[in-house]
Write a protein that holds these residues in place. Sequence first.
Motif, PDB file in Angstrom:
ATOM      1  N   LYS A   1       0.843  -1.198   0.000  1.00  0.00           N
ATOM      2  CA  LYS A   1       0.000   0.000   0.000  1.00  0.00           C
ATOM      3  C   LYS A   1       0.874   1.242   0.000  1.00  0.00           C
ATOM      4  O   LYS A   1       2.007   1.213   0.473  1.00  0.00           O
ATOM      5  CB  LYS A   1      -0.901   0.038   1.240  1.00  0.00           C
ATOM      6  N   GLU A   2       0.294   2.332  -0.510  1.00  0.00           N
ATOM      7  CA  GLU A   2       0.972   3.622  -0.498  1.00  0.00           C
ATOM      8  C   GLU A   2      -0.059   4.692  -0.148  1.00  0.00           C
ATOM      9  O   GLU A   2      -1.181   4.672  -0.638  1.00  0.00           O
ATOM     10  CB  GLU A   2       1.572   3.907  -1.878  1.00  0.00           C
ATOM     11  N   PHE A   3       0.364   5.596   0.735  1.00  0.00           N
ATOM     12  CA  PHE A   3      -0.494   6.699   1.158  1.00  0.00           C
ATOM     13  C   PHE A   3       0.259   8.003   0.955  1.00  0.00           C
ATOM     14  O   PHE A   3       1.484   8.037   0.997  1.00  0.00           O
ATOM     15  CB  PHE A   3      -0.861   6.570   2.642  1.00  0.00           C
ATOM     16  N   SER A   4      -0.504   9.093   0.768  1.00  0.00           N
ATOM     17  CA  SER A   4       0.139  10.404   0.681  1.00  0.00           C
ATOM     18  C   SER A   4      -0.817  11.468   1.194  1.00  0.00           C
ATOM     19  O   SER A   4      -2.033  11.286   1.227  1.00  0.00           O
ATOM     20  CB  SER A   4       0.554  10.715  -0.760  1.00  0.00           C
ATOM     21  N   SER A   5      -0.225  12.569   1.609  1.00  0.00           N
ATOM     22  CA  SER A   5      -1.009  13.751   1.969  1.00  0.00           C
ATOM     23  C   SER A   5      -0.184  14.972   1.618  1.00  0.00           C
ATOM     24  O   SER A   5       1.032  14.986   1.775  1.00  0.00           O
ATOM     25  CB  SER A   5      -1.386  13.753   3.445  1.00  0.00           C
ATOM     26  N   GLU A   6      -0.841  15.959   1.097  1.00  0.00           N
ATOM     27  CA  GLU A   6      -0.174  17.194   0.720  1.00  0.00           C
ATOM     28  C   GLU A   6      -0.588  18.261   1.723  1.00  0.00           C
ATOM     29  O   GLU A   6      -1.725  18.692   1.737  1.00  0.00           O
ATOM     30  CB  GLU A   6      -0.541  17.584  -0.702  1.00  0.00           C
ATOM     31  N   GLY A   7       0.349  18.635   2.580  1.00  0.00           N
ATOM     32  CA  GLY A   7       0.070  19.605   3.625  1.00  0.00           C
ATOM     33  C   GLY A   7      -0.046  18.928   4.974  1.00  0.00           C
ATOM     34  O   GLY A   7      -0.420  17.758   5.067  1.00  0.00           O
ATOM     35  N   SER A   8       0.271  19.667   6.016  1.00  0.00           N
ATOM     36  CA  SER A   8       0.300  19.079   7.359  1.00  0.00           C
ATOM     37  C   SER A   8      -1.088  18.822   7.937  1.00  0.00           C
ATOM     38  O   SER A   8      -1.253  17.983   8.801  1.00  0.00           O
ATOM     39  CB  SER A   8       1.099  19.977   8.304  1.00  0.00           C
ATOM     40  N   ASP A   9      -2.115  19.544   7.461  1.00  0.00           N
ATOM     41  CA  ASP A   9      -3.468  19.380   8.007  1.00  0.00           C
ATOM     42  C   ASP A   9      -4.342  18.452   7.161  1.00  0.00           C
ATOM     43  O   ASP A   9      -5.512  18.288   7.441  1.00  0.00           O
ATOM     44  CB  ASP A   9      -4.147  20.746   8.132  1.00  0.00           C
ATOM     45  N   VAL A  10      -3.765  17.870   6.123  1.00  0.00           N
ATOM     46  CA  VAL A  10      -4.529  17.034   5.212  1.00  0.00           C
ATOM     47  C   VAL A  10      -4.366  15.575   5.631  1.00  0.00           C
ATOM     48  O   VAL A  10      -3.246  15.108   5.838  1.00  0.00           O
ATOM     49  CB  VAL A  10      -4.034  17.234   3.757  1.00  0.00           C
ATOM     50  N   PRO A  11      -5.475  14.831   5.763  1.00  0.00           N
ATOM     51  CA  PRO A  11      -5.351  13.416   6.159  1.00  0.00           C
ATOM     52  C   PRO A  11      -4.723  12.580   5.037  1.00  0.00           C
ATOM     53  O   PRO A  11      -4.788  12.940   3.863  1.00  0.00           O
ATOM     54  CB  PRO A  11      -6.799  12.992   6.419  1.00  0.00           C
ATOM     55  N   LEU A  12      -4.136  11.473   5.429  1.00  0.00           N
ATOM     56  CA  LEU A  12      -3.539  10.560   4.457  1.00  0.00           C
ATOM     57  C   LEU A  12      -4.614   9.933   3.576  1.00  0.00           C
ATOM     58  O   LEU A  12      -5.681   9.555   4.058  1.00  0.00           O
ATOM     59  CB  LEU A  12      -2.791   9.443   5.172  1.00  0.00           C
ATOM     60  N   LYS A  13      -4.307   9.831   2.292  1.00  0.00           N
ATOM     61  CA  LYS A  13      -5.197   9.160   1.353  1.00  0.00           C
ATOM     62  C   LYS A  13      -4.420   8.018   0.714  1.00  0.00           C
ATOM     63  O   LYS A  13      -3.250   8.172   0.374  1.00  0.00           O
ATOM     64  CB  LYS A  13      -5.648  10.117   0.249  1.00  0.00           C
ATOM     65  N   GLU A  14      -5.103   6.894   0.556  1.00  0.00           N
ATOM     66  CA  GLU A  14      -4.438   5.759  -0.080  1.00  0.00           C
ATOM     67  C   GLU A  14      -4.284   6.034  -1.568  1.00  0.00           C
ATOM     68  O   GLU A  14      -5.216   6.478  -2.240  1.00  0.00           O
ATOM     69  CB  GLU A  14      -5.217   4.462   0.141  1.00  0.00           C
TER      70      GLU A  14
ATOM     71  N   ASP B   1       7.781  19.291  -1.561  1.00  0.00           N
ATOM     72  CA  ASP B   1       7.535  19.017  -2.968  1.00  0.00           C
ATOM     73  C   ASP B   1       7.615  20.328  -3.740  1.00  0.00           C
ATOM     74  O   ASP B   1       6.745  21.185  -3.584  1.00  0.00           O
ATOM     75  CB  ASP B   1       6.153  18.369  -3.136  1.00  0.00           C
ATOM     76  N   PRO B   2       8.642  20.541  -4.564  1.00  0.00           N
ATOM     77  CA  PRO B   2       8.788  21.808  -5.277  1.00  0.00           C
ATOM     78  C   PRO B   2       7.659  22.061  -6.272  1.00  0.00           C
ATOM     79  O   PRO B   2       7.316  23.204  -6.548  1.00  0.00           O
ATOM     80  CB  PRO B   2      10.138  21.678  -5.989  1.00  0.00           C
ATOM     81  N   ASP B   3       7.044  20.981  -6.809  1.00  0.00           N
ATOM     82  CA  ASP B   3       5.936  21.160  -7.752  1.00  0.00           C
ATOM     83  C   ASP B   3       4.680  21.668  -7.066  1.00  0.00           C
ATOM     84  O   ASP B   3       3.882  22.380  -7.663  1.00  0.00           O
ATOM     85  CB  ASP B   3       5.628  19.841  -8.464  1.00  0.00           C
ATOM     86  N   LEU B   4       4.481  21.291  -5.813  1.00  0.00           N
ATOM     87  CA  LEU B   4       3.275  21.680  -5.084  1.00  0.00           C
ATOM     88  C   LEU B   4       3.519  22.831  -4.130  1.00  0.00           C
ATOM     89  O   LEU B   4       2.580  23.355  -3.545  1.00  0.00           O
ATOM     90  CB  LEU B   4       2.726  20.483  -4.303  1.00  0.00           C
ATOM     91  N   ASP B   5       4.770  23.191  -3.934  1.00  0.00           N
ATOM     92  CA  ASP B   5       5.155  24.253  -3.009  1.00  0.00           C
ATOM     93  C   ASP B   5       4.606  23.991  -1.602  1.00  0.00           C
ATOM     94  O   ASP B   5       4.083  24.890  -0.944  1.00  0.00           O
ATOM     95  CB  ASP B   5       4.694  25.619  -3.532  1.00  0.00           C
ATOM     96  N   SER B   6       4.683  22.725  -1.190  1.00  0.00           N
ATOM     97  CA  SER B   6       4.227  22.363   0.154  1.00  0.00           C
ATOM     98  C   SER B   6       4.936  21.085   0.593  1.00  0.00           C
ATOM     99  O   SER B   6       5.616  20.435  -0.190  1.00  0.00           O
ATOM    100  CB  SER B   6       2.709  22.144   0.166  1.00  0.00           C
ATOM    101  N   GLU B   7       4.736  20.733   1.842  1.00  0.00           N
ATOM    102  CA  GLU B   7       5.271  19.472   2.353  1.00  0.00           C
ATOM    103  C   GLU B   7       4.354  18.339   1.943  1.00  0.00           C
ATOM    104  O   GLU B   7       3.132  18.476   1.943  1.00  0.00           O
ATOM    105  CB  GLU B   7       5.354  19.509   3.877  1.00  0.00           C
ATOM    106  N   THR B   8       4.953  17.218   1.599  1.00  0.00           N
ATOM    107  CA  THR B   8       4.198  16.021   1.252  1.00  0.00           C
ATOM    108  C   THR B   8       4.642  14.894   2.176  1.00  0.00           C
ATOM    109  O   THR B   8       5.832  14.694   2.385  1.00  0.00           O
ATOM    110  CB  THR B   8       4.441  15.616  -0.214  1.00  0.00           C
ATOM    111  N   PHE B   9       3.667  14.193   2.732  1.00  0.00           N
ATOM    112  CA  PHE B   9       3.931  13.062   3.603  1.00  0.00           C
ATOM    113  C   PHE B   9       3.599  11.805   2.826  1.00  0.00           C
ATOM    114  O   PHE B   9       2.511  11.683   2.264  1.00  0.00           O
ATOM    115  CB  PHE B   9       3.082  13.166   4.876  1.00  0.00           C
TER     116      PHE B   9
END
Length: 160
Positions: free
Chosen positions: A44-57, A143-151
């Motif tokens: 499985k792989e999960f990601s979230s863009e931004g610190s307040d965004v929940p993880l999505k599979e 993430d330089p493309d999104l200009d935010s942190e990605t988890f």
Amino acid sequence: MEKFLLVYTTRVVILCLLLCLYSCENNTSNPLEANVVGKWQLEKEFSSEGSDVPLKEFPLSACDKETVLEIMENGIFIEKSYYEDLGTGGECIMDNQDTIGKWKKGRGNFFLFTYDKKDNLSFKKSRITIENENLVVALLHNDPDLDSETFLKFIYSKVY
């Protein structure tokens, strides 16, 4: 005769001491370290863009799930990734550049991975643990493309 007996007894005592040291050394191996060594397959792989965004599979294709991470006792790991080649009708193709790095046991139940791949994303933080018999690799990067942190969170199951 006494000299022979003394030499014989000394040899037996030394042999017993060596056996004791060897068996004690083998009993002190870390069970977590032993569990991380082996071949792991991506589940499985999960990601979230931004610190307040929940993880999505992130949905993985059958080819993505062929990705394997091999962690060796010598402190090296190699990840072989696969992708679906749409130009060949969806055939699974192995990426021509493996992700290679070094690992070591960290504090507590954590492991430290250092990636050697030069064009790899630079991670701000990483956390590798074993949870419910799965290897969990969690990474935080800008993430330089999104200009935010990605988890990112990857879950691997043990093949052997």
